[in-house]
Motif scaffolding. Sequence first.
Motif, PDB file in Angstrom:
ATOM      1  N   PHE A  45      -4.835  11.933  -5.756  1.00 23.89           N
ATOM      2  CA  PHE A  45      -3.496  11.473  -6.107  1.00 23.89           C
ATOM      3  C   PHE A  45      -2.776  10.851  -4.923  1.00 23.89           C
ATOM      4  O   PHE A  45      -2.006   9.893  -5.097  1.00 23.89           O
ATOM      5  CB  PHE A  45      -2.665  12.625  -6.676  1.00 23.89           C
ATOM      6  CG  PHE A  45      -1.326  12.179  -7.171  1.00 23.89           C
ATOM      7  CD1 PHE A  45      -1.202  11.551  -8.400  1.00 23.89           C
ATOM      8  CD2 PHE A  45      -0.182  12.366  -6.405  1.00 23.89           C
ATOM      9  CE1 PHE A  45       0.043  11.114  -8.852  1.00 23.89           C
ATOM     10  CE2 PHE A  45       1.058  11.942  -6.855  1.00 23.89           C
ATOM     11  CZ  PHE A  45       1.173  11.316  -8.077  1.00 23.89           C
ATOM     12  N   GLU A  46      -2.967  11.379  -3.717  1.00 18.43           N
ATOM     13  CA  GLU A  46      -2.279  10.814  -2.556  1.00 18.43           C
ATOM     14  C   GLU A  46      -2.679   9.357  -2.339  1.00 18.43           C
ATOM     15  O   GLU A  46      -1.824   8.486  -2.136  1.00 18.43           O
ATOM     16  CB  GLU A  46      -2.591  11.641  -1.303  1.00 18.43           C
ATOM     17  CG  GLU A  46      -1.928  13.004  -1.246  1.00 18.43           C
ATOM     18  CD  GLU A  46      -2.586  14.014  -2.164  1.00 18.43           C
ATOM     19  OE1 GLU A  46      -3.712  13.719  -2.659  1.00 18.43           O
ATOM     20  OE2 GLU A  46      -1.999  15.077  -2.406  1.00 18.43           O
ATOM     21  N   THR A  47      -3.980   9.088  -2.406  1.00 19.01           N
ATOM     22  CA  THR A  47      -4.445   7.699  -2.231  1.00 19.01           C
ATOM     23  C   THR A  47      -4.002   6.825  -3.390  1.00 19.01           C
ATOM     24  O   THR A  47      -3.551   5.678  -3.198  1.00 19.01           O
ATOM     25  CB  THR A  47      -5.973   7.674  -2.104  1.00 19.01           C
ATOM     26  OG1 THR A  47      -6.374   8.552  -1.044  1.00 19.01           O
ATOM     27  CG2 THR A  47      -6.476   6.268  -1.805  1.00 19.01           C
ATOM     28  N   TYR A  48      -4.114   7.355  -4.603  1.00 15.00           N
ATOM     29  CA  TYR A  48      -3.722   6.596  -5.797  1.00 15.00           C
ATOM     30  C   TYR A  48      -2.238   6.251  -5.775  1.00 15.00           C
ATOM     31  O   TYR A  48      -1.849   5.103  -6.069  1.00 15.00           O
ATOM     32  CB  TYR A  48      -4.081   7.404  -7.041  1.00 15.00           C
ATOM     33  CG  TYR A  48      -3.454   6.910  -8.318  1.00 15.00           C
ATOM     34  CD1 TYR A  48      -3.903   5.752  -8.939  1.00 15.00           C
ATOM     35  CD2 TYR A  48      -2.392   7.612  -8.900  1.00 15.00           C
ATOM     36  CE1 TYR A  48      -3.317   5.303 -10.118  1.00 15.00           C
ATOM     37  CE2 TYR A  48      -1.799   7.167 -10.068  1.00 15.00           C
ATOM     38  CZ  TYR A  48      -2.265   6.025 -10.674  1.00 15.00           C
ATOM     39  OH  TYR A  48      -1.677   5.572 -11.832  1.00 15.00           O
ATOM     40  N   ARG A  51      -1.490   3.472  -3.180  1.00 17.31           N
ATOM     41  CA  ARG A  51      -1.910   2.143  -3.663  1.00 17.31           C
ATOM     42  C   ARG A  51      -0.973   1.638  -4.757  1.00 17.31           C
ATOM     43  O   ARG A  51      -0.656   0.438  -4.813  1.00 17.31           O
ATOM     44  CB  ARG A  51      -3.349   2.211  -4.157  1.00 17.31           C
ATOM     45  CG  ARG A  51      -4.367   2.524  -3.050  1.00 17.31           C
ATOM     46  CD  ARG A  51      -5.729   2.845  -3.637  1.00 17.31           C
ATOM     47  NE  ARG A  51      -6.332   1.683  -4.249  1.00 17.31           N
ATOM     48  CZ  ARG A  51      -7.183   0.852  -3.650  1.00 17.31           C
ATOM     49  NH1 ARG A  51      -7.514   1.069  -2.376  1.00 17.31           N
ATOM     50  NH2 ARG A  51      -7.685  -0.176  -4.279  1.00 17.31           N
ATOM     51  N   MET A  52      -0.519   2.527  -5.630  1.00 22.63           N
ATOM     52  CA  MET A  52       0.429   2.126  -6.668  1.00 22.63           C
ATOM     53  C   MET A  52       1.765   1.725  -6.053  1.00 22.63           C
ATOM     54  O   MET A  52       2.413   0.763  -6.512  1.00 22.63           O
ATOM     55  CB  MET A  52       0.635   3.281  -7.653  1.00 22.63           C
ATOM     56  CG  MET A  52      -0.494   3.465  -8.649  1.00 22.63           C
ATOM     57  SD  MET A  52      -0.630   2.074  -9.823  1.00 22.63           S
ATOM     58  CE  MET A  52       0.938   2.186 -10.673  1.00 22.63           C
ATOM     59  N   PHE A  53       2.193   2.424  -5.010  1.00 22.46           N
ATOM     60  CA  PHE A  53       3.455   2.096  -4.349  1.00 22.46           C
ATOM     61  C   PHE A  53       3.390   0.701  -3.730  1.00 22.46           C
ATOM     62  O   PHE A  53       4.353  -0.084  -3.827  1.00 22.46           O
ATOM     63  CB  PHE A  53       3.769   3.145  -3.284  1.00 22.46           C
ATOM     64  CG  PHE A  53       4.935   2.791  -2.419  1.00 22.46           C
ATOM     65  CD1 PHE A  53       6.238   2.922  -2.879  1.00 22.46           C
ATOM     66  CD2 PHE A  53       4.725   2.306  -1.131  1.00 22.46           C
ATOM     67  CE1 PHE A  53       7.311   2.588  -2.073  1.00 22.46           C
ATOM     68  CE2 PHE A  53       5.808   1.972  -0.324  1.00 22.46           C
ATOM     69  CZ  PHE A  53       7.101   2.109  -0.793  1.00 22.46           C
ATOM     70  N   ILE A  54       2.269   0.395  -3.093  1.00 25.61           N
ATOM     71  CA  ILE A  54       2.126  -0.936  -2.473  1.00 25.61           C
ATOM     72  C   ILE A  54       2.154  -2.021  -3.537  1.00 25.61           C
ATOM     73  O   ILE A  54       2.825  -3.067  -3.378  1.00 25.61           O
ATOM     74  CB  ILE A  54       0.825  -0.994  -1.657  1.00 25.61           C
ATOM     75  CG1 ILE A  54       0.915  -0.042  -0.459  1.00 25.61           C
ATOM     76  CG2 ILE A  54       0.543  -2.424  -1.186  1.00 25.61           C
ATOM     77  CD1 ILE A  54      -0.360   0.058   0.335  1.00 25.61           C
ATOM     78  N   LYS A  55       1.472  -1.794  -4.643  1.00 26.67           N
ATOM     79  CA  LYS A  55       1.445  -2.796  -5.708  1.00 26.67           C
ATOM     80  C   LYS A  55       2.836  -3.005  -6.314  1.00 26.67           C
ATOM     81  O   LYS A  55       3.276  -4.146  -6.511  1.00 26.67           O
ATOM     82  CB  LYS A  55       0.463  -2.365  -6.785  1.00 26.67           C
ATOM     83  CG  LYS A  55       0.387  -3.339  -7.957  1.00 26.67           C
ATOM     84  CD  LYS A  55      -0.581  -2.860  -9.027  1.00 26.67           C
ATOM     85  CE  LYS A  55      -0.590  -3.815 -10.215  1.00 26.67           C
ATOM     86  NZ  LYS A  55      -1.521  -3.362 -11.275  1.00 26.67           N
ATOM     87  N   MET A  56       3.527  -1.904  -6.597  1.00 32.78           N
ATOM     88  CA  MET A  56       4.866  -2.014  -7.173  1.00 32.78           C
ATOM     89  C   MET A  56       5.850  -2.641  -6.187  1.00 32.78           C
ATOM     90  O   MET A  56       6.769  -3.384  -6.594  1.00 32.78           O
ATOM     91  CB  MET A  56       5.354  -0.637  -7.615  1.00 32.78           C
ATOM     92  CG  MET A  56       4.533  -0.027  -8.744  1.00 32.78           C
ATOM     93  SD  MET A  56       4.971   1.697  -9.100  1.00 32.78           S
ATOM     94  CE  MET A  56       6.652   1.499  -9.650  1.00 32.78           C
ATOM     95  N   ILE A  73      -4.692  -7.303  -7.187  1.00 34.12           N
ATOM     96  CA  ILE A  73      -4.518  -5.990  -6.536  1.00 34.12           C
ATOM     97  C   ILE A  73      -4.823  -4.891  -7.542  1.00 34.12           C
ATOM     98  O   ILE A  73      -4.160  -4.777  -8.582  1.00 34.12           O
ATOM     99  CB  ILE A  73      -3.094  -5.822  -5.970  1.00 34.12           C
ATOM    100  CG1 ILE A  73      -2.834  -6.881  -4.896  1.00 34.12           C
ATOM    101  CG2 ILE A  73      -2.886  -4.421  -5.402  1.00 34.12           C
ATOM    102  CD1 ILE A  73      -1.465  -6.809  -4.290  1.00 34.12           C
ATOM    103  N   ASP A  74      -5.826  -4.090  -7.233  1.00 32.76           N
ATOM    104  CA  ASP A  74      -6.249  -3.005  -8.113  1.00 32.76           C
ATOM    105  C   ASP A  74      -5.965  -1.659  -7.436  1.00 32.76           C
ATOM    106  O   ASP A  74      -6.624  -1.304  -6.452  1.00 32.76           O
ATOM    107  CB  ASP A  74      -7.741  -3.132  -8.424  1.00 32.76           C
ATOM    108  CG  ASP A  74      -8.230  -2.018  -9.339  1.00 32.76           C
ATOM    109  OD1 ASP A  74      -7.386  -1.387 -10.016  1.00 32.76           O
ATOM    110  OD2 ASP A  74      -9.453  -1.778  -9.382  1.00 32.76           O
ATOM    111  N   PRO A  75      -5.002  -0.889  -7.920  1.00 30.28           N
ATOM    112  CA  PRO A  75      -4.700   0.408  -7.282  1.00 30.28           C
ATOM    113  C   PRO A  75      -5.701   1.495  -7.610  1.00 30.28           C
ATOM    114  O   PRO A  75      -5.701   2.553  -6.994  1.00 30.28           O
ATOM    115  CB  PRO A  75      -3.322   0.744  -7.843  1.00 30.28           C
ATOM    116  CG  PRO A  75      -3.288   0.073  -9.176  1.00 30.28           C
ATOM    117  CD  PRO A  75      -4.081  -1.187  -9.025  1.00 30.28           C
TER     118      PRO A  75
END
Length: 353
Positions: A45-48, A51-56, A73-75
Amino acid sequence: ENVEDPYAGQMFLCDLGAGCSGESSGPFCTGPSGTDVSPARLYDFETYSTRMFIKMSLEAVLPDRKEAIEKLIDPGEYGMESYWCRFLCCFIFMMSMMSELYDSIDMAKLLYHVPTSQSSWVHIEDHLDPDNSHEATGKFANESVESGDDEAVSSWLDDVRIGISGIPAVWKALNVIFILAPKLVIWKLTAETGVTFLMEAAAVDDLVVNSVALTFILTVSEMICETLVSDVTHEMLARCNDYPLYNRRKVNSMTDEQVVEEFGTRDVMRQIKAWEVIWAMIPMKLLGVLVLTGGFVFSYYRTHCEWAGNFHWWPQPLRLAVFRNFSVWNAFLPNFFPVERHEEPIWTMPTKS
């Protein structure tokens, strides 16, 4: 797990990513973002969440490039690495919990079998004049202590016998209310918390480390006893003898015929049936560990997940807690004092179109 994680957007793991070890996605290989789960796109979850934060963030800063960001960009997805390793670690943790459960059961048996009477637990084996033994022994002990003769004191202590003789009814009730009952409640809470903690570990290395680290909780009581209890208490506990359920000296002095006559011939002379042999061969302790492991794992699924079919469970809709505090009542009595949550969920499990 119950209060803080939802504020970070973390849903319960349940069976996310279970059985998705190949490149071809199955009907239950859907991640929390709604895309297919594959080994190359699976993260904790930490990595996921990073990655979601960067995409958003990129979509918020560059709204005119949203389509390109979605495409390039694929989170990835959040899910577990090994379905069966998680169960194995829960089984190992429950094995370590069984010793504490057996201690509580033994304590309950002790309170049941010990006579309900008020009698002394300390006895002195007198080797002096039987008519004046107690007075002479006490005088000898006092003189030895005052003179500082360690050898004499040790010799006198060797004659002291501490053994369970009887417990008054009031003390039995106090032991049940303030020791046995809290001990069982804490055991249940520790088992539930430990299983939930392991079921929420997505990575294999976290599972292995956590299953071993959780056993530290079981050593806290021994550590407190070893560190904080006085030396006198340690000495008395070391000298306390076991409580026999029968007269060992009497049994040892009896012949085989007398033992059979004393304890009955029904179980000795009758023919043993086949099912009794099979029952004796069943490892009851192993069976108990399996049953408790399955029970606590099922309790985790029933509390935090929803049935999706085909032996799969999806996370329940994620709702934030109204207050960011977790009281003792929430921990020990969650059925009577549940955590108050908002009605509107901030996340629900997406389904494939």
